[in-house]
Design a protein around this motif. Structure first.
Motif, PDB file in Angstrom:
ATOM      1  N   UNK A  53       0.834  -1.212   0.000  1.00 52.19           N
ATOM      2  CA  UNK A  53       0.000   0.000   0.000  1.00 52.19           C
ATOM      3  C   UNK A  53       0.865   1.257   0.000  1.00 52.19           C
ATOM      4  N   UNK A  54       1.960   1.207  -0.732  1.00 54.71           N
ATOM      5  CA  UNK A  54       2.880   2.342  -0.807  1.00 54.71           C
ATOM      6  C   UNK A  54       2.395   3.347  -1.855  1.00 54.71           C
ATOM      7  N   UNK A  55       2.524   4.616  -1.543  1.00 59.58           N
ATOM      8  CA  UNK A  55       2.127   5.654  -2.476  1.00 59.58           C
ATOM      9  C   UNK A  55       3.086   5.685  -3.672  1.00 59.58           C
ATOM     10  N   UNK A  56       2.561   5.960  -4.853  1.00 55.41           N
ATOM     11  CA  UNK A  56       3.432   6.054  -6.024  1.00 55.41           C
ATOM     12  C   UNK A  56       4.459   7.169  -5.850  1.00 55.41           C
ATOM     13  N   UNK A  57       5.659   6.945  -6.330  1.00 53.16           N
ATOM     14  CA  UNK A  57       6.710   7.961  -6.320  1.00 53.16           C
ATOM     15  C   UNK A  57       7.381   7.921  -7.684  1.00 53.16           C
ATOM     16  N   UNK A  58       7.175   8.928  -8.517  1.00 59.07           N
ATOM     17  CA  UNK A  58       7.665   8.868  -9.899  1.00 59.07           C
ATOM     18  C   UNK A  58       9.176   8.719 -10.003  1.00 59.07           C
TER      19      UNK A  58
END
Length: 392
Positions: A256-261
């Protein structure tokens, strides 16, 4: 065709009603992302308006009504109304006079359809009347929205020839909204991919990072790679690094990690610091982004202790590195990085002459403090005693 009425809470904002009253309901339409996202039931972040009034007239009317206005892009017909509920960009109706693939020369228009015709995709050319909230749809954007199809307005190749960045915008919108592929758009983007070389690196980087910031861009990025579009802007990407990206996104979902470009960009590149620095320089990334991308390229040989890693690298970088390595970061949840409770001056006070020896003792104590999972001051004092005794 049955008329569609926009239903969204933001349309009832009092400050927007005042804006409409000042500029005139017949002179204004809500347009673009706010309309599109509201129809999809998605969260709306920015509100844009189109107007038949010229920017000087818009600014004069707003100032007379004591509404703060900023000429953010007045040369292109755009001003920003500063409102309590959130700013609104207001752009005069426009039509293209000349384009060269990088920028357009525009003229003000009087017809809403002319303004719609110069936009990129049908789902972005939906206009809502500020009072009736009836949707004006000039290019069957509502049907495309229902079908989750991203389709260029008119001829796809002509739209891309006007602005080459629309290739990357197409893929970003496809990753965000699309499910049904538009054959004409797909072929045009692939055939004209080489035109991306003529764009400024900043525009390419911004579009690429925006794509990678989406929840799950994998299928779209894989298609860009397969169709030869991605290699134009990122020739360093290989089938192996595409597999790394797929593994990262899957692991992000499992945690459930937030996207990081930037993390995802790192996964798409071989783990070579010099190469990462070259890519960062080519894309005109910021100094901080360049440093982070280079660090993520040195992701091998990390500390086994997750908290020790976070202490050395900072929590954000530690989480990026752990996700790239498909390692769990639960030990960092709710944990604050401690401050090393020993200064060089304290060692000098114990009789060690100022100089390299102080630094060596300080480092030795810090290494043991980390290895013992950051014990309190009392234990640090004991470790210092032991290190001093060892050097006696």
């Amino acid at each position: 065709m049955e008329q569609v009425v926009l239903q969204a809470d933001w349309t009832a904002r009092e400050d927007l009603a005042r804006l409409v009253a000042v500029l005139g309901a017949d002179n204004l339409r809500w347009v673009g992302g706010a309309v599109r996202d509201s129809l999809l039931g998605a969260e709306v972040h920015d509100i844009d308006a189109a107007t038949t009034l010229h920017p000087e007239a818009v600014m004069a009317a707003l100032r007379e009504a004591e509404i703060k206005v900023i000429p953010t892009g007045i040369d292109h017909g755009t001003v920003t109304a500063v409102l309590p509920g959130g700013n609104v960009e207001i752009t005069t109706l426009r039509k293209d006079v000349a384009t060269d693939g990088r920028r357009a020369t525009v003229a003000f228009a009087e017809d809403w359809a002319d303004d719609a015709a110069r936009r990129d995709f049908t789902i972005n050319a939906l206009y809502a009347h500020p009072l009736s909230l009836l949707i004006s749809d000039y290019f069957e954007g509502l049907a495309d929205l229902d079908a989750r199809r991203v389709r260029f307005i008119g001829n796809a190749r002509e739209r891309i020839a006007e602005d080459h960045l629309r290739i990357l915008r197409y893929y970003r919108f496809q990753a965000r909204f699309g499910s049904m592929l538009d054959g004409e758009a797909e072929e045009a983007c692939a055939d004209m991919a080489a035109t991306l070389k003529g764009l400024s690196r900043e525009r390419v980087a911004s579009a690429l990072l925006a794509l990678l910031a989406l929840p799950d861009p994998l299928e779209t990025v894989e298609r860009m790679f397969a169709r030869g579009v991605l290699p134009v802007v990122l020739p360093e990407v290989t089938p192996a690094t595409m597999a790394e990206l797929a593994a990262l996104i899957a692991f992000e979902k499992s945690r459930s990690a937030k996207p990081a470009p930037l993390r995802r960009l790192a996964a798409m590149l071989p783990a070579e610091p010099k190469l990462a620095e070259q890519v960062a320089a080519r894309l005109r990334l910021s100094t901080a982004q360049k440093k982070a991308l280079s660090r993520m390229a040195r992701r091998g040989g990390m500390e086994a202790d997750v908290r020790a890693l976070a202490y050395r690298e900072g929590p954000a970088m530690a989480r990026d590195l752990l996700l790239l390595a498909e390692r769990d970061a639960k030990a960092l949840d709710g944990w604050e990085v401690p401050t090393f409770p020993l200064k060089g001056g304290q060692i000098v006070e114990r009789g060690v002459g100022a100089g390299p020896e102080v630094a060596r003792i300080l480092q030795a104590v810090e290494v043991r403090w980390m290895a013992e999972s950051f014990p309190p001051q009392s234990r640090v004092d004991e470790i210092l005693d032991e290190e001093l005794a060892r050097r006696a």
